[in-house]
Design a protein around this motif. Structure first.
Motif, PDB file in Angstrom:
ATOM      1  N   ILE A   1      41.413   5.901  49.852  1.00 45.27           N
ATOM      2  CA  ILE A   1      41.803   4.672  50.076  1.00 45.27           C
ATOM      3  C   ILE A   1      40.601   3.533  49.976  1.00 45.27           C
ATOM      4  N   ALA A   2      40.616   2.580  48.814  1.00 49.01           N
ATOM      5  CA  ALA A   2      39.612   1.610  48.798  1.00 49.01           C
ATOM      6  C   ALA A   2      40.184   0.042  49.112  1.00 49.01           C
ATOM      7  N   MET A   3      39.138  -0.872  49.732  1.00 50.07           N
ATOM      8  CA  MET A   3      39.843  -2.286  49.759  1.00 50.07           C
ATOM      9  C   MET A   3      38.912  -3.075  49.191  1.00 50.07           C
ATOM     10  N   ILE A   4      39.362  -4.117  48.761  1.00 48.02           N
ATOM     11  CA  ILE A   4      38.692  -5.388  48.344  1.00 48.02           C
ATOM     12  C   ILE A   4      39.086  -6.670  49.288  1.00 48.02           C
ATOM     13  N   PHE A   5      38.321  -7.093  49.892  1.00 49.48           N
ATOM     14  CA  PHE A   5      38.253  -7.971  50.964  1.00 49.48           C
ATOM     15  C   PHE A   5      38.442  -9.396  50.362  1.00 49.48           C
ATOM     16  N   GLN A   6      39.056 -10.319  51.200  1.00 49.07           N
ATOM     17  CA  GLN A   6      39.261 -11.608  50.692  1.00 49.07           C
ATOM     18  C   GLN A   6      38.112 -12.434  50.465  1.00 49.07           C
ATOM     19  N   GLU A   7      37.082 -12.048  51.663  1.00 49.75           N
ATOM     20  CA  GLU A   7      35.963 -13.085  51.465  1.00 49.75           C
ATOM     21  C   GLU A   7      34.804 -12.084  51.343  1.00 49.75           C
ATOM     22  N   PRO A   8      33.968 -12.006  50.118  1.00 48.25           N
ATOM     23  CA  PRO A   8      33.007 -11.125  49.531  1.00 48.25           C
ATOM     24  C   PRO A   8      31.555 -11.481  50.316  1.00 48.25           C
TER      25      PRO A   8
ATOM     26  N   ALA B   1      34.383  -4.210  41.720  1.00 44.61           N
ATOM     27  CA  ALA B   1      33.365  -3.077  41.091  1.00 44.61           C
ATOM     28  C   ALA B   1      33.080  -1.914  42.176  1.00 44.61           C
ATOM     29  N   MET B   2      33.039  -2.367  43.288  1.00 43.51           N
ATOM     30  CA  MET B   2      32.419  -1.625  44.487  1.00 43.51           C
ATOM     31  C   MET B   2      33.514  -0.888  44.525  1.00 43.51           C
ATOM     32  N   ALA B   3      34.787  -1.288  45.054  1.00 41.62           N
ATOM     33  CA  ALA B   3      36.224  -0.580  45.113  1.00 41.62           C
ATOM     34  C   ALA B   3      36.223   0.298  44.084  1.00 41.62           C
ATOM     35  N   LEU B   4      36.305  -0.266  42.890  1.00 42.60           N
ATOM     36  CA  LEU B   4      36.856   0.832  41.858  1.00 42.60           C
ATOM     37  C   LEU B   4      35.841   1.925  41.512  1.00 42.60           C
ATOM     38  N   LEU B   5      34.573   1.737  41.873  1.00 43.55           N
ATOM     39  CA  LEU B   5      33.574   2.916  41.490  1.00 43.55           C
ATOM     40  C   LEU B   5      34.252   4.317  42.091  1.00 43.55           C
ATOM     41  N   MET B   6      34.985   4.197  43.004  1.00 43.02           N
ATOM     42  CA  MET B   6      35.314   5.466  43.780  1.00 43.02           C
ATOM     43  C   MET B   6      36.738   6.120  43.046  1.00 43.02           C
ATOM     44  N   GLN B   7      37.278   5.293  42.191  1.00 44.87           N
ATOM     45  CA  GLN B   7      38.664   5.578  41.657  1.00 44.87           C
ATOM     46  C   GLN B   7      39.771   6.209  42.502  1.00 44.87           C
ATOM     47  N   PRO B   8      39.911   5.316  43.528  1.00 50.40           N
ATOM     48  CA  PRO B   8      40.873   5.642  44.597  1.00 50.40           C
ATOM     49  C   PRO B   8      42.393   6.083  44.462  1.00 50.40           C
ATOM     50  N   ASP B   9      42.941   6.734  45.115  1.00 48.60           N
ATOM     51  CA  ASP B   9      44.352   6.831  45.058  1.00 48.60           C
ATOM     52  C   ASP B   9      45.275   5.536  45.345  1.00 48.60           C
ATOM     53  N   LEU B  10      44.545   4.867  46.263  1.00 50.33           N
ATOM     54  CA  LEU B  10      45.257   3.908  46.665  1.00 50.33           C
ATOM     55  C   LEU B  10      44.297   2.483  46.694  1.00 50.33           C
ATOM     56  N   LEU B  11      44.642   1.433  46.189  1.00 50.20           N
ATOM     57  CA  LEU B  11      43.403   0.213  46.463  1.00 50.20           C
ATOM     58  C   LEU B  11      44.251  -0.645  47.042  1.00 50.20           C
TER      59      LEU B  11
ATOM     60  N   LEU C   1      39.448   9.346  59.374  1.00 48.56           N
ATOM     61  CA  LEU C   1      39.600   8.053  58.596  1.00 48.56           C
ATOM     62  C   LEU C   1      38.229   7.557  57.807  1.00 48.56           C
ATOM     63  N   ARG C   2      37.171   8.090  58.246  1.00 46.17           N
ATOM     64  CA  ARG C   2      35.961   7.925  57.416  1.00 46.17           C
ATOM     65  C   ARG C   2      36.116   8.758  56.247  1.00 46.17           C
ATOM     66  N   GLU C   3      36.835   9.948  56.248  1.00 45.60           N
ATOM     67  CA  GLU C   3      36.879  10.616  54.937  1.00 45.60           C
ATOM     68  C   GLU C   3      37.820   9.846  54.060  1.00 45.60           C
ATOM     69  N   LEU C   4      38.766   9.195  54.444  1.00 45.20           N
ATOM     70  CA  LEU C   4      39.593   8.572  53.534  1.00 45.20           C
ATOM     71  C   LEU C   4      38.962   7.176  53.133  1.00 45.20           C
ATOM     72  N   ARG C   5      38.474   6.592  54.121  1.00 41.71           N
ATOM     73  CA  ARG C   5      38.008   5.049  53.656  1.00 41.71           C
ATOM     74  C   ARG C   5      36.809   5.111  52.391  1.00 41.71           C
ATOM     75  N   GLY C   6      37.336   4.431  51.438  1.00 44.51           N
ATOM     76  CA  GLY C   6      36.224   4.439  50.371  1.00 44.51           C
ATOM     77  C   GLY C   6      36.721   5.573  49.212  1.00 44.51           C
ATOM     78  N   ASN C   7      36.928   6.668  49.671  1.00 38.91           N
ATOM     79  CA  ASN C   7      37.068   7.698  48.823  1.00 38.91           C
ATOM     80  C   ASN C   7      38.705   7.673  48.231  1.00 38.91           C
TER      81      ASN C   7
ATOM     82  N   ILE D   1      24.757   1.156  44.109  1.00 33.73           N
ATOM     83  CA  ILE D   1      24.476   2.535  43.606  1.00 33.73           C
ATOM     84  C   ILE D   1      24.738   3.443  44.801  1.00 33.73           C
ATOM     85  N   GLU D   2      24.600   3.098  46.388  1.00 36.38           N
ATOM     86  CA  GLU D   2      24.611   3.590  47.266  1.00 36.38           C
ATOM     87  C   GLU D   2      26.012   4.180  47.412  1.00 36.38           C
ATOM     88  N   VAL D   3      27.129   3.475  46.990  1.00 39.57           N
ATOM     89  CA  VAL D   3      28.689   3.893  47.188  1.00 39.57           C
ATOM     90  C   VAL D   3      28.577   5.257  46.436  1.00 39.57           C
ATOM     91  N   LEU D   4      27.956   5.412  45.310  1.00 35.92           N
ATOM     92  CA  LEU D   4      28.171   6.540  44.428  1.00 35.92           C
ATOM     93  C   LEU D   4      27.159   7.651  44.772  1.00 35.92           C
TER      94      LEU D   4
END
Length: 531
Positions: free
Chosen positions: A95-102, A169-179, A87-93, A117-120
């Motif tokens: 499959i990315a998620m944008i949460f309701q409460e930033p 922006a944080m979610a889209l930086l990873m160019q995921p297959d599923l957002l 799951l850690r391999e998939l999360r953020g790579n 920058i840490e994401v990249l």
């Protein structure tokens, strides 16, 4: 081409175990998201939308969550039975998620630059310099003005809409297959909302990305979705292609959702209604600090020369794009931040008052903040949160306070039996109603409402608007209503002020401004709201 859907939710049930009791929140839901497709998940607050989405990445704590039946497959692989390392391999790579409460998702101790920058550097092994360029480009694409100057900002220095754009922006930086996007445009004004929707469509096309989009805004669904699934009470009551569902909804609840647009106008006021609040030449600026010693080198003007009066029982709508100074104005009126100019409340010159002098007036000016998850204490129950003001301002027995809490929970549409639950056990919309109840229980003269309906679906929005009008008529409450939802403002407010980058671009009677806007910016806001 792979015919298998990218995401398959198969006959899924989700429940929470509390002691010997099991409370089921999702019941036998089946959904498919094809490759490159957008599925919109809509329904009222508490219908199970977010719980279903969080289960895709197993982000719900187990225990107490359990999955009595069903499975979730991503690219043919079971996620419910996958080990945590996978799951850690998939999360953020992938499959990315944008949460309701930033504000909950962003680290308050780290700058925006460090978090992005840490994401990249972690996921794409980029050097810091390359990552910084990618971050600036992405922030610019999601509508952060002067992104270069904002990198050193911390989350609390951004407006609600700006924080949400950083999360996108944080979610889209990873160019995921599923957002998976859980109410990603809730805090955004209509112009930025349009930018984000355009961006998501472009990225979908560029990357072949799939999108599971959770929202209560049906206008967004019409613009973005290929398919729509409607949830009610934990069950999926209708699924269809987007155009077909809007043209011919089959289920009665779907028809109710489509008919629940805000309507009506503000309650009429007698001409001799006395003035409650007078604001003259209100200006607010923040220091810009640079260097090792953090010396102030300049000032950033946030609000410039705001003037208005507000009568008892009257509503003033403050609208404008994210970062225009709306919420900052509310904080200045509460004397929570420094400002220049005159603020006279019920003949009291608040601009001259210190903290001690303000204390007796606090109960008369209450506020409902934009983000209930950060304004509610997660370690206190709903009962303790709502009754807190009574403990501070009024001498009452514990039983009398509890009775008042029960009454006000009923008024805002909450089940009083849930008063011993914690905020984490409520949906986003229910948490916002707790925040409203907390403000109302002291029976204030002025209520500052900072996006109070932004996290609520249309059916609940209509209930809250009706409640606010009823309370206004009964108690002669005045409202300063901060919002980017122009339909809600029109339904509730007598006056409206349109702000842009801290400047007033239009001000006047609500119906007059909406029917014949003079400013090109106001005209653009209204045009975008009707798309």
């Amino acid at each position: 081409m792979n015919p298998t859907p990218l995401l398959q939710i198969q006959d899924l049930s989700i429940a929470f175990r509390q002691g010997e009791q099991v409370h089921q929140v999702v019941d036998s839901v089946s959904l498919n998201v094809e490759r490159g497709e957008t599925l919109a998940l809509v329904g009222e607050s508490g219908s199970g939308k977010s719980v279903t989405a969080l289960s895709v990445l197993r982000l719900l704590p187990s225990p107490p969550v359990i999955y009595p039946q069903g499975d979730i497959l991503f690219d043919g692989e079971s996620l419910l039975h996958a080990p945590e390392t996978r799951l850690r391999e998939l999360r953020g790579n992938r499959i990315a998620m944008i949460f309701q409460e930033p504000m909950v998702s962003l680290n308050p101790l780290h700058s925006i630059e460090k978090q992005l920058i840490e994401v990249l550097t972690l996921h794409r092994a980029m050097t810091r310099d390359v990552a910084r360029g990618e971050v600036l480009s992405c922030l610019d694409r999601v509508g952060i003005r002067q992104a270069q100057t904002r990198l050193k900002d911390f989350p609390h220095q951004l407006s609600g809409g700006e924080r949400q754009r950083v999360m996108i922006a944080m979610a889209l930086l990873m160019q995921p297959d599923l957002l998976i996007a859980d109410e990603p445009t809730t805090a955004l004004d209509v112009t930025v909302q349009a930018q984000i929707l355009t961006l998501l469509r472009e990225l979908k096309q560029e990357l072949g990305m799939s999108l599971l989009f959770i929202t209560h805004n049906l206008n967004i669904v019409k613009q973005l979705a290929d398919k729509v699934a409607v949830m009610q009470g934990g069950r999926c009551v209708e699924q269809n292609r987007c155009l077909d569902l809007f043209a011919a909804p089959q289920h009665s609840y779907t028809r109710q959702l489509l008919d629940a647009e805000p309507s009506g106008s503000a309650l009429p006021l007698p001409d001799d209604t006395p003035t409650l609040l007078r604001v003259e030449k209100l200006s607010i600026s923040f220091p810009i600090k640079r260097g090792l010693l953090r010396r102030t080198v300049a000032e950033k003007n946030v609000v410039n020369g705001l003037n208005f009066t507000l009568r008892r029982g009257e509503s003033l709508g403050l609208v404008g794009e994210s970062g225009s100074g709306k919420s900052t104005t509310g904080l200045a009126l509460l004397r929570l931040i420094a400002s220049r100019g005159n603020i006279v409340f019920d003949e009291h010159p608040l601009h001259q008052f210190n903290r001690r002098q303000m204390l007796p007036l606090r109960s008369q000016i209450q506020v409902v903040f934009q983000d209930p998850n950060s304004s509610l204490n997660p370690r206190r129950t709903a009962l303790q949160i709502i009754e807190e003001g009574l403990e501070v301002h009024q001498k009452m027995s514990a039983s009398d306070r509890e009775q008042r809490v029960i009454e006000v929970m009923r008024e805002v549409g909450l089940n009083p039996e849930f008063r011993h639950r914690y905020p984490s056990e409520f949906s986003g919309g229910q948490r916002q109603r707790i925040a409203i109840a907390r403000a109302l229980i002291l029976e204030p003269a002025l209520l500052i409402l900072d996006e109070p309906t932004s996290s609520l679906d249309r059916t609940v929005q209509a209930q809250i608007l009706t409640l606010l009008k009823t309370l206004q008529q009964k108690r002669h409450l005045a409202y300063l209503f901060i919002s980017h939802d122009l339909q809600v403002v029109r339904a509730l407010c007598h006056q409206v002020i349109v702000l842009r980058q801290g400047e007033v671009v239009e001000q006047g009677h609500c119906e007059q401004v909406f029917s014949a806007p003079q400013s090109a910016y106001t005209q653009e806001l209204l045009r975008m709201a009707t798309l």
